[in-house]
Each structure stands twice: as C-alpha cells, then as structure tokens.
Design a protein around this motif. Structure first.
Motif, PDB file in Angstrom:
ATOM      1  N   PHE A  13       3.701  -6.154   1.461  1.00 11.22           N
ATOM      2  CA  PHE A  13       5.176  -5.789   1.547  1.00 11.22           C
ATOM      3  C   PHE A  13       5.324  -4.826   2.523  1.00 11.22           C
ATOM      4  O   PHE A  13       4.551  -4.071   2.947  1.00 11.22           O
ATOM      5  N   GLY A  14       6.716  -4.524   2.640  1.00 15.44           N
ATOM      6  CA  GLY A  14       6.981  -3.359   3.465  1.00 15.44           C
ATOM      7  C   GLY A  14       6.665  -3.354   5.005  1.00 15.44           C
ATOM      8  O   GLY A  14       6.724  -2.622   5.760  1.00 15.44           O
ATOM      9  N   SER A  16       9.158  -4.637   7.259  1.00 16.95           N
ATOM     10  CA  SER A  16      10.472  -4.410   7.760  1.00 16.95           C
ATOM     11  C   SER A  16      10.791  -2.915   7.251  1.00 16.95           C
ATOM     12  O   SER A  16      10.286  -2.388   6.145  1.00 16.95           O
ATOM     13  N   LYS A  18      13.680  -1.895   5.879  1.00 21.51           N
ATOM     14  CA  LYS A  18      14.316  -2.102   4.739  1.00 21.51           C
ATOM     15  C   LYS A  18      13.393  -2.228   3.645  1.00 21.51           C
ATOM     16  O   LYS A  18      13.451  -1.676   2.547  1.00 21.51           O
ATOM     17  N   ASP A  19      12.329  -2.800   3.825  1.00 24.88           N
ATOM     18  CA  ASP A  19      11.448  -3.271   2.740  1.00 24.88           C
ATOM     19  C   ASP A  19      10.255  -2.212   2.674  1.00 24.88           C
ATOM     20  O   ASP A  19       9.417  -2.307   1.587  1.00 24.88           O
ATOM     21  N   ARG A 137       6.814  -3.338  -7.064  1.00 22.15           N
ATOM     22  CA  ARG A 137       7.046  -4.531  -6.120  1.00 22.15           C
ATOM     23  C   ARG A 137       6.210  -5.885  -6.651  1.00 22.15           C
ATOM     24  O   ARG A 137       6.770  -6.808  -6.455  1.00 22.15           O
TER      25      ARG A 137
END
Lengths: 379, 206
Positions: A13-14, A16, A18-19, A137
């Motif tokens: 994840f992450g 972007s 935002k993420d 997450r």
C-alpha cells in the motif's frame, strides 16, 4: 499428521501520496509492503481472528513450514497450529512482519522508491505506533472487523498495548506477555550499547554495507542482548563454568568457556538472518516506546481509551522486563476499572521464558481466548 | 451452569451464606479467590463485576479457565492496586487465618471495600476445644485438615477474638452469622457451637 504448510503473503500500500503511511517522526513512507502469514479460516461471524505480534528479531512466520523439507517450523509453532494451544482449526491467526524489519516488510534494506536505491540510513526513524498503524492497514485489507485478541511477547506486547490505546474498538482482548508500558532506562542502555557495536563496525560503512560484508557489530549487539534474555539461574544451569574445547584454560583470550562459545554461535547465527540497519531502527522504536508519554507520565490516564479485556503475563526471572513493570500496567488498568487478569509465571528462563514456558502460557491463552469468544458469541 | 457452580460450592456453607448477602449489579473483590467458581457464580446469577486475587499460579490458571478476572497478588502486601472504596464488597472467605498480619489485611479490606464479608473457622468451637482439652493435642478436623507443623492456618482465631479485633480497629460489625451443624445452638452460643462465622463489616467513620 501432514505438515502444516503456509505461504507467505504480501500486502502493498501507500503508492499514492494520499495512501502513504504517516509516521510519528512527521515523514511519510511510500510503497509499504507488509509480509504476513495467515492460518485457519475467518469464521462467518468474524469472531475468531487473532493477531500475533512478533518480538524484536521475529518475523511473520509464526507457525508451520513453508515447504515440507524445511528444517525449522515457525517461531511459535509449539503454541500455534491445528490442535495446539492456539488452535488454528478454531481461530484465524494472522502474523505480520513489522515495518523497519528485514523479513519481507518494508525496512531500511528495501528500495527507496524516490531514489531506486536501498534506503539504508535514509529510512525514517519509526515507532511502535507506526508499526501498529501499518498493521491496521493490513487488518482493513484482510476485511477483519475486530480482533478476538492481539497477542504478543516483549516488543510484540508493546504493539498489543499500542493497538489497545490507538484503536480501542477494534479488539475484544489483548494479551501482553513479558513486556512493559515504557522501556526502562536499563533496557535503553542495553540498546544503546548494542547499536554502538554496529556503528563502530568498520564494515558498516554508515549503513551502506554490501551484502557479503561481515556484520561483526551486529553479532556483538546480539550477544549482549542475548544475555539480557537469559537469567543468572538459567545460565548456571545451561553452562555452569564448563570449558568448551579444552580441559584447561588457554591463558589467552580465545574462547574457553561454553557460555562464550554459545554467545559466539548465537551472534554469528543472528547475522545470517538479521540485518544490522533493521536492528538499529527496531531497537530505537522500542527505546521511544512509552505509552504514558502523551499523558505526562500518567499511565492510567494514557490507558483511558482502552475498552478490551486484558490478560497480562510476566515471568519471575525476567530482569529485562521485570514483573514489576507488568504490575504497573495492571494497576493502571485496574484504576480505570478495566477487566484484567494477571499472572506472574514462576520460571527460571528469564525474558526468554515467553517462548519457552509454552505449556503454562499456552493453557492460559487457550482458556482465556475460549472464554472471550464465548462471551462475544453470547452477546 | 449456576446449579453446577452451586454444587461445587456445596461444601462451603460460609460462601453460600455470603452469596445470599451480596446484592445484584455490584463490584466484588474476592481475596484468595481459588478456582474462581464463586465469582463466576456471582457474575452469572447477579451480574456482579468481580475481581479475584490469588497467590497460587495453579489457582490463577484455574480461575482464568473458569472465566473470571484474576490478579496475581499476595495478601501479605497492601492492596495498593485498589483505590479507597472502589469495591462494593470485599470477600475474605477462610483466608484471614493464613496471612501474616490479619489486622493489617482487615484494615486494607475496609479501606478498599464499602463493606466486607469475612468468614473464618471458629477455633473456640466445642469440637476444637474438646480436642485440646481432652486429648491435649492441637485440634485436627475436616475444617482443619493439617498438623500443627504444616498448617497454613497460622492465625486461627475465635469469634470473640474477631469481635475484639474489629473493635480495636474501629471496624463496625453490621451482621454476624454463625454457622454450625446445629443451627439453633450455633445461633444461641456462637463462640461455643459455631464451626464457622460470616461477618459483615465496614469502616467506622470517625
């Protein structure tokens, strides 16, 4: 019985902005991978998920084998598996490698997406809360609504406590074992010396060492830490003053004693599976761990958000995280009218007891989880 | 389940008596909770929120299996985990005689509990007296199944002793329920005929 085979999974994840994962130090971590393993099945009512937290040098491989001819099973295989104390026929068990680690999750030896090179010392300093934030997450990714329990020893127990404060609605219970609510100056001191050994290693090259470099510093750090995991009594029982190779002293400074040989072996073996930079980052995370810090040192106040049941376990000969530190935690929880059970298990194994006193600990965990699940299902 | 738990406690008339006194929905601290069956009964039958204190690791494990909250603790120490009057009732059933300083424990008990229920074996009971008087040996019985040299009961007392201690510690006796095989005799002459006695006590405000 067939081998309990398990396949390691990855959750990324992450990507972007935002993420990305926000860290306590103010920075953000992008492209975060979480290495994890799961055992058993999530029940239709979702009440059987148990999160296992590993300690400093642990990993996501908590039970079973990756391949039938693996020599070793997961690090808590005696505790967790089909028909074992934490029965994976009954519970859905999840274990993930912490961020900052070196066993599959993003850490200092991962590629920095901004430079395309290893992070090494450009990796941001992380905290226990950061590790937990990343795990949250994973929880969403696995579509788990609520943990039946979060179980962890040592640094794993710190994460369990952090979870209970940061996400009080997301678990029915936590089981912190051989742990503390704030790392003691003594433990910080040992971490400091361990890190100094790594930093002083001429092959460390400010963290930019290459794969084949010897990691003498890391092995010294491990030897020092290993002593803190044992007890005076367990060392007497295990080694005495036995000599290793020769019937008499060498009158030199090579290893004479069995205990020296043991430490040397442990130090050497550790460098084969662990990374020096990860060691720096993870021990730093434990140094910064103090759940009372946000409440001006008032532990009970810091624990006010907590809603779940607690089973706290300490070991009588643990001098790294002594029973008195668990008692402080228990007193603070009781002050807040929390439901808490506590046992100081009699053991001569020191801090390592949390991995060795499997039968005592296992029965407690098994009975506690059973009763918690009954209570949840009865609601 | 409730009946099963009561069955397990059938040999403890003092606990069954204490059970009748404790009202529903209160907070109870059981000092020396053993296997936790009594607190479980209170929880199921009266929606009591209980906490047990126990020293023995085996019994703590049994209590966890029973499904109550239990804390490892030594009653020879102060009950410093508990604030003043943080429990509605503190239960001390057949435990007081095992601690080093029963007077210190009693003071702690009435500090942390609004009320306390204390039961103990009455050493002045006719059976015990007659063993000492006629045989000239330290009494042994079903309630006192030990030799003088291996007994955990290091501070046995009589009903009269307990009353005197309460008075000297500024503790008010709310209720006194003597228990014996012959209920009439136990009630008429408790110190002589009661085998056991349950006291409901509280701190006397100055």
């Amino acid at each position: 019985m067939s081998d309990n085979l398990v396949k390691p999974e990855n959750f990324l994840f992450g990507e972007s902005e935002k993420d990305a994962l926000e860290l306590d130090c103010g920075k953000k971590l992008h492209s975060v991978n979480i290495r994890y393993e799961t055992y058993g099945e999530l029940s239709p009512d979702g009440t059987n998920a148990v999160l296992i937290q590993h300690a400093l040098s642990g990993d996501a491989h908590v039970s079973g084998k990756h391949a039938p001819d693996d020599k070793k099973s997961g690090w808590w295989d005696e505790m967790i598996g089909p028909g074992k104390y934490l029965d994976t026929n009954k519970y859905f068990v999840v274990c993930s490698n912490v961020i900052g680690g070196c066993a599959g999750s993003t850490g200092p030896r991962s590629i920095n997406p901004k430079t395309g090179k290893l992070y090494n010392m450009d990796f941001p300093v992380i905290t226990i809360a950061d590790m937990v934030r990343a795990q949250k997450r994973l929880m969403e990714h696995l579509k788990i609504k609520k943990w039946l329990s979060i179980v962890g020893g040592s640094m794993g127990g710190m994460q369990a406590l952090e979870w209970a404060i940061d996400y009080p609605d997301l678990m029915e219970s936590v089981i912190p074992i051989a742990t503390t609510a704030r790392l003691s100056p003594q433990a910080i001191a040992f971490d400091w010396v361990g890190r100094q050994a790594i930093l002083a290693d001429s092959n460390w090259h400010d963290g930019n060492y290459s794969e084949g470099d010897t990691q003498k510093g890391l092995s010294i750090a491990r030897m020092l830490a290993h002593i803190t995991y044992l007890s005076d009594e367990s060392m007497k029982n295990k080694f005495g003053r036995e000599l290793q190779d020769s019937p008499s002293y060498s009158f030199a400074f090579k290893r004479d004693f069995t205990v020296e040989s043991y430490l040397e072996y442990q130090g050497q073996r550790f460098t084969e599976r662990f990374d020096a930079n990860s060691y720096l980052y993870i021990t730093r995370a434990t140094d910064y761990f103090d759940i009372s810090a946000k409440a001006d040192g008032d532990l009970a106040k810091a624990l006010e958000p907590v809603k779940c049941h607690f089973l706290v376990v300490s070991f009588s000969s643990d001098w790294l995280f002594p029973a008195s530190q668990s008692e402080d935690l228990v007193k603070a929880l009781l002050k807040n009218q929390c439901e808490v059970s506590y046992c100081e298990v009699q053991s001569s194994y020191g801090h390592d007891a949390f991995l060795l006193e499997v039968d005592t600990l296992g029965k407690m965990i098994s009975d506690f989880l059973h009763n918690r699940q009954e209570a949840v299902r009865g609601r | 389940m409730v009946d099963k738990l009561k069955q397990q406690l059938s040999k403890r008339p003092d606990i069954l008596t204490i059970n009748k006194i404790i009202p529903p929905d209160c907070r109870v601290l059981d000092l020396g909770c053993g296997n936790g069956v009594f607190l479980k009964l209170l929880e199921l039958e009266k929606n009591v929120r209980g906490l047990g204190i126990e020293l023995s690791q085996d019994k703590i494990m049994e209590s966890i299996a029973t499904g109550i909250s239990v804390i490892h603790g030594d009653l020879n120490n102060k009950l410093d985990f508990a604030d003043d009057y943080s429990f509605d009732y503190v239960v001390v059933s057949n435990t007081l005689q095992e601690v080093k300083r029963p007077d210190h424990l009693l003071q702690e008990v009435v500090r942390v509990g609004k009320k306390a229920l204390v039961s103990f074996i009455n050493f002045a009971n006719i059976k015990t007296r007659s063993q000492l008087f006629l045989k000239g040996t330290m009494p042994e019985s079903k309630n006192l199944p030990y030799h003088w040299y291996d007994t955990p009961n290091i501070h046995l007392a009589t009903i009269r002793d307990f009353r005197d201690l309460c008075s000297s510690l500024n503790i008010k006796i709310i209720k006194e329920i003597p228990l014996g095989k012959n209920n009439f005799l136990a009630k008429s002459l408790p110190n002589l005929f009661a085998a056991n006695c349950v006291f409901e006590i509280t701190k006397l405000e100055k």
